[in-house]
Write an enzyme that holds these catalytic residues in place. Structure first.
Site, mmCIF file in Angstrom:
data_model
loop_
_atom_site.group_PDB
_atom_site.id
_atom_site.type_symbol
_atom_site.label_atom_id
_atom_site.label_comp_id
_atom_site.label_asym_id
_atom_site.label_seq_id
_atom_site.Cartn_x
_atom_site.Cartn_y
_atom_site.Cartn_z
ATOM 1 N N ILE A 140 0.840 -1.206 0.000
ATOM 2 C CA ILE A 140 0.000 0.000 0.000
ATOM 3 C C ILE A 140 0.873 1.252 0.000
ATOM 4 C CG2 ILE A 140 -1.908 -1.199 1.161
ATOM 5 C CD1 ILE A 140 -1.046 0.110 3.789
ATOM 6 N N HIS A 156 -4.646 -4.374 -1.988
ATOM 7 C CA HIS A 156 -5.050 -4.085 -0.600
ATOM 8 C C HIS A 156 -5.180 -2.594 -0.327
ATOM 9 C CE1 HIS A 156 -3.150 -8.248 0.359
ATOM 10 N NE2 HIS A 156 -4.329 -8.359 -0.187
ATOM 11 N N GLU A 273 14.418 -16.143 0.676
ATOM 12 C CA GLU A 273 14.292 -17.485 1.262
ATOM 13 C C GLU A 273 13.116 -18.213 0.634
ATOM 14 O OE1 GLU A 273 11.551 -16.060 5.082
ATOM 15 O OE2 GLU A 273 13.720 -16.396 5.332
HETATM 16 C C1 BV8 Z 1 -10.598 -11.932 2.997
HETATM 17 C C2 BV8 Z 1 -3.507 -3.909 3.857
HETATM 18 C C3 BV8 Z 1 -12.736 -12.696 2.938
HETATM 19 C C4 BV8 Z 1 -3.561 -3.323 5.223
HETATM 20 C C5 BV8 Z 1 -3.317 -6.356 4.067
HETATM 21 C C6 BV8 Z 1 -7.582 -18.792 3.573
HETATM 22 C C7 BV8 Z 1 -6.745 -19.432 4.422
HETATM 23 C C8 BV8 Z 1 -6.361 -18.802 5.615
HETATM 24 C C9 BV8 Z 1 -6.765 -17.508 5.949
HETATM 25 C C10 BV8 Z 1 -7.586 -16.870 5.082
HETATM 26 C C11 BV8 Z 1 -8.003 -17.506 3.914
HETATM 27 N N1 BV8 Z 1 -8.796 -16.633 3.274
HETATM 28 C C12 BV8 Z 1 -8.914 -15.480 4.005
HETATM 29 C C13 BV8 Z 1 -8.181 -15.608 5.108
HETATM 30 C C14 BV8 Z 1 -8.035 -14.593 6.129
HETATM 31 C C15 BV8 Z 1 -6.960 -13.544 5.782
HETATM 32 C C16 BV8 Z 1 -5.608 -14.189 5.695
HETATM 33 O O1 BV8 Z 1 -5.119 -14.500 4.637
HETATM 34 N N2 BV8 Z 1 -5.010 -14.338 6.884
HETATM 35 C C17 BV8 Z 1 -3.631 -14.866 6.931
HETATM 36 C C18 BV8 Z 1 -2.872 -14.045 7.961
HETATM 37 C C19 BV8 Z 1 -3.625 -16.314 7.263
HETATM 38 N N3 BV8 Z 1 -7.257 -12.852 4.536
HETATM 39 C C20 BV8 Z 1 -8.112 -11.808 4.614
HETATM 40 O O2 BV8 Z 1 -8.653 -11.429 5.634
HETATM 41 C C21 BV8 Z 1 -8.403 -11.090 3.297
HETATM 42 N N4 BV8 Z 1 -9.800 -10.884 3.182
HETATM 43 O O3 BV8 Z 1 -10.218 -13.060 2.858
HETATM 44 O O4 BV8 Z 1 -11.899 -11.573 2.979
HETATM 45 C C22 BV8 Z 1 -14.025 -12.149 2.832
HETATM 46 C C23 BV8 Z 1 -14.708 -12.520 1.714
HETATM 47 C C24 BV8 Z 1 -16.020 -12.081 1.626
HETATM 48 C C25 BV8 Z 1 -16.548 -11.254 2.649
HETATM 49 C C26 BV8 Z 1 -15.779 -10.886 3.737
HETATM 50 C C27 BV8 Z 1 -14.470 -11.326 3.841
HETATM 51 C C28 BV8 Z 1 -7.782 -9.671 3.290
HETATM 52 C C29 BV8 Z 1 -6.314 -9.777 3.291
HETATM 53 C C30 BV8 Z 1 -5.698 -8.355 3.126
HETATM 54 C C31 BV8 Z 1 -5.329 -7.749 4.450
HETATM 55 N N5 BV8 Z 1 -4.613 -6.470 4.258
HETATM 56 N N6 BV8 Z 1 -2.711 -5.156 3.854
HETATM 57 C C32 BV8 Z 1 -2.207 -2.901 5.722
HETATM 58 O O5 BV8 Z 1 -1.221 -3.126 5.012
HETATM 59 O O6 BV8 Z 1 -2.191 -2.317 6.806
HETATM 60 S S1 BV8 Z 1 -2.355 -7.800 4.065
HETATM 61 C C33 BV8 Z 1 -0.712 -7.264 4.266
HETATM 62 O O7 BV8 Z 1 -0.032 -8.373 4.839
HETATM 63 C C34 BV8 Z 1 0.043 -6.961 2.992
HETATM 64 O O8 BV8 Z 1 -0.737 -6.261 2.074
HETATM 65 C C35 BV8 Z 1 0.429 -8.363 2.512
HETATM 66 O O9 BV8 Z 1 -0.627 -8.965 1.814
HETATM 67 C C36 BV8 Z 1 0.615 -9.106 3.820
HETATM 68 C C37 BV8 Z 1 2.077 -9.152 4.178
HETATM 69 O O10 BV8 Z 1 2.625 -10.145 3.368
HETATM 70 P P1 BV8 Z 1 3.942 -9.824 2.483
HETATM 71 O O11 BV8 Z 1 3.696 -8.589 1.679
HETATM 72 O O12 BV8 Z 1 4.286 -11.055 1.810
HETATM 73 O O13 BV8 Z 1 5.029 -9.400 3.586
HETATM 74 P P2 BV8 Z 1 5.765 -10.366 4.648
HETATM 75 O O14 BV8 Z 1 6.464 -9.460 5.582
HETATM 76 O O15 BV8 Z 1 4.830 -11.391 5.177
HETATM 77 O O16 BV8 Z 1 6.860 -11.153 3.774
HETATM 78 C C38 BV8 Z 1 7.908 -10.453 3.155
HETATM 79 C C39 BV8 Z 1 8.606 -11.477 2.264
HETATM 80 O O17 BV8 Z 1 9.635 -10.795 1.560
HETATM 81 C C40 BV8 Z 1 9.259 -12.628 3.017
HETATM 82 O O18 BV8 Z 1 9.024 -13.834 2.305
HETATM 83 C C41 BV8 Z 1 10.757 -12.271 2.994
HETATM 84 O O19 BV8 Z 1 11.557 -13.424 2.938
HETATM 85 C C42 BV8 Z 1 10.846 -11.513 1.683
HETATM 86 N N7 BV8 Z 1 11.916 -10.507 1.633
HETATM 87 C C43 BV8 Z 1 12.345 -9.692 2.622
HETATM 88 N N8 BV8 Z 1 13.331 -8.857 2.161
HETATM 89 C C44 BV8 Z 1 13.477 -9.151 0.827
HETATM 90 C C45 BV8 Z 1 12.577 -10.201 0.489
HETATM 91 N N9 BV8 Z 1 12.492 -10.720 -0.753
HETATM 92 C C46 BV8 Z 1 13.342 -10.199 -1.696
HETATM 93 N N10 BV8 Z 1 14.213 -9.178 -1.451
HETATM 94 C C47 BV8 Z 1 14.320 -8.644 -0.212
HETATM 95 N N11 BV8 Z 1 15.202 -7.660 0.012
#
Ligand code: BV8
Ligand code: ZN
Length: 315
Positions: A140, A156, A273
């Site tokens: 975002i 998002h 990773e």
């Molecule tokens: C929904 C905005 C349904 C806000 C965000 C199925 C299974 C399980 C759970 C669920 C499912 N379906 C839905 C869910 C629930 C939930 C979910 O997924 N929960 C997770 C935690 C299990 N999903 C939701 O709630 C979604 N909505 O499903 O609605 C619905 C349908 C109908 C009616 C009502 C409801 C909404 C999800 C969106 C939430 N909002 N962001 C804000 O940002 O404040 S999510 C937010 O977190 C980000 O946008 C992003 O998506 C996520 C973070 O993940 P990443 O971006 O991957 O970041 P992370 O730090 O985790 O990883 C970084 C990676 O980079 C690592 O791998 C690292 O190794 C790598 N890295 C680091 N440095 C480097 C690098 N790579 C390369 N170079 C580098 N230098």
């Protein structure tokens, strides 16, 4: 890449690609530049007509923006998944606004890195070559736009947009601070006392004076149907999906990798990773994405617009 006598070539010549790339590429800059420039400049080969890119917080890590799960992913004693919820906002809009104000301050001081610029160059190249290209980002922070990407899909939402909780008016807002009461607030230190700002002193709607919220998708909230349609059209018949800097843990975005792979598309992952998505990826580029993405796309850093250095920014 053997081409058929009629010039068409089989979609993604399995053996060539696999034998040519069945090495996990360690990102040792110099040695790799030569290697990749030679080997992989065909990652986006003539056979690839429809490309999609999915990015996460990792592509902004080298711009100084903490990722969700990495170092600095905690704000005060909270992790983002707890504060990025409608429940948290209902309970304490002041606390949640402090959290987003802090992130606006961090991003406002950040500049795109080579990951962002290389993906903007890839978009231009694809458009010149008549290939379909769609960038889907979970971020975002708006850095893709700052790097020159256009018409990309913010899955998002955006830190730089607000939505009225009463009349749903959505508008861009880059005011820093977004309201006087948040000035100097938002410090991430766990010892910081919450500001406890009264709702009337929080960001208010210019139309109806309703309480504003960040125009982002919170956990438990659905993505906009317009966005879901754009995702659908980007992933159907997608030849190549580049997935960069995401832990592939948040849905529905985390489901896009196995989907494209199941539909016969090729997925290339850029991450420092392995992730749950790695098993669906034909190619894994390991290392900081600001290094591996330009290399895998055969874009030398010299070709990338350089982010203005701090001395320039004072100009
Ligand atoms: C929904 C905005 C349904 C806000 C965000 C199925 C299974 C399980 C759970 C669920 C499912 N379906 C839905 C869910 C629930 C939930 C979910 O997924 N929960 C997770 C935690 C299990 N999903 C939701 O709630 C979604 N909505 O499903 O609605 C619905 C349908 C109908 C009616 C009502 C409801 C909404 C999800 C969106 C939430 N909002 N962001 C804000 O940002 O404040 S999510 C937010 O977190 C980000 O946008 C992003 O998506 C996520 C973070 O993940 P990443 O971006 O991957 O970041 P992370 O730090 O985790 O990883 C970084 C990676 O980079 C690592 O791998 C690292 O190794 C790598 N890295 C680091 N440095 C480097 C690098 N790579 C390369 N170079 C580098 N230098
Ligand atoms: Zn309003």
């Amino acid at each position: 890449m053997d081409s058929e006598p009629d010039g068409s070539c089989e979609r993604v010549d399995e053996q060539d690609m696999v034998s040519a790339m069945s090495v996990e590429v360690e990102c040792v800059a110099s040695r790799l530049v030569d290697h990749l420039a030679i080997e992989h400049s065909s990652l986006v080969s003539s056979c690839v007509q429809k490309i999609a890119v999915l990015t996460g917080a990792g592509v902004s890590a080298e711009s100084g923006i903490p990722t969700f799960r990495g170092e600095g992913g905690l704000w005060r004693t909270w992790n983002a998944t707890e504060l990025a919820t409608p429940e948290a906002f209902r309970e304490s809009p002041s606390l949640v606004w402090e959290f987003y104000h802090y992130r606006r301050c961090v991003v406002a001081k950040s500049l795109p890195n080579a990951s962002h610029y290389a993906l903007a160059v890839l978009q231009q190249r694809c458009e010149q070559e008549g290939k379909e290209f769609t960038l889907l980002t979970q971020n975002i922070d708006g850095l893709h736009a700052q790097a020159g990407s256009t018409d990309f899909v913010e899955l998002h939402g955006s830190l730089w947009k607000t939505r009225c909780c009463h009349c749903n008016d959505v508008r861009v807002n880059r005011d820093m601070p977004i309201c006087a009461a948040l000035d100097g607030k938002g410090a991430p230190d766990p010892k910081t006392t919450d500001a406890g700002i009264k709702p009337m002193d929080l960001p208010r709607c210019k139309q109806c004076n309703g309480l504003l919220r960040p125009h982002v998708v919170w956990f438990g909230e659905a993505l906009e149907s317009r966005v879901l349609r754009q995702v659908d059209s980007a992933l159907q018949n997608c030849d190549l999906l580049l997935v960069a800097g995401t832990s592939a843990l948040v849905y529905p975005a985390a489901g896009y990798v196995p989907l494209v792979s199941a539909l016969g598309g090729v997925v290339a992952e850029f991450n420092i990773e392995d992730t749950p998505a790695s098993r669906s990826c034909r190619f894994k580029f390991r290392g900081p994405s600001a290094c591996t993405i330009p290399q895998a796309l055969g874009i030398s850093l010299g070709q990338l617009p350089q982010a203005p250095s701090s001395s320039d920014s004072s100009a």
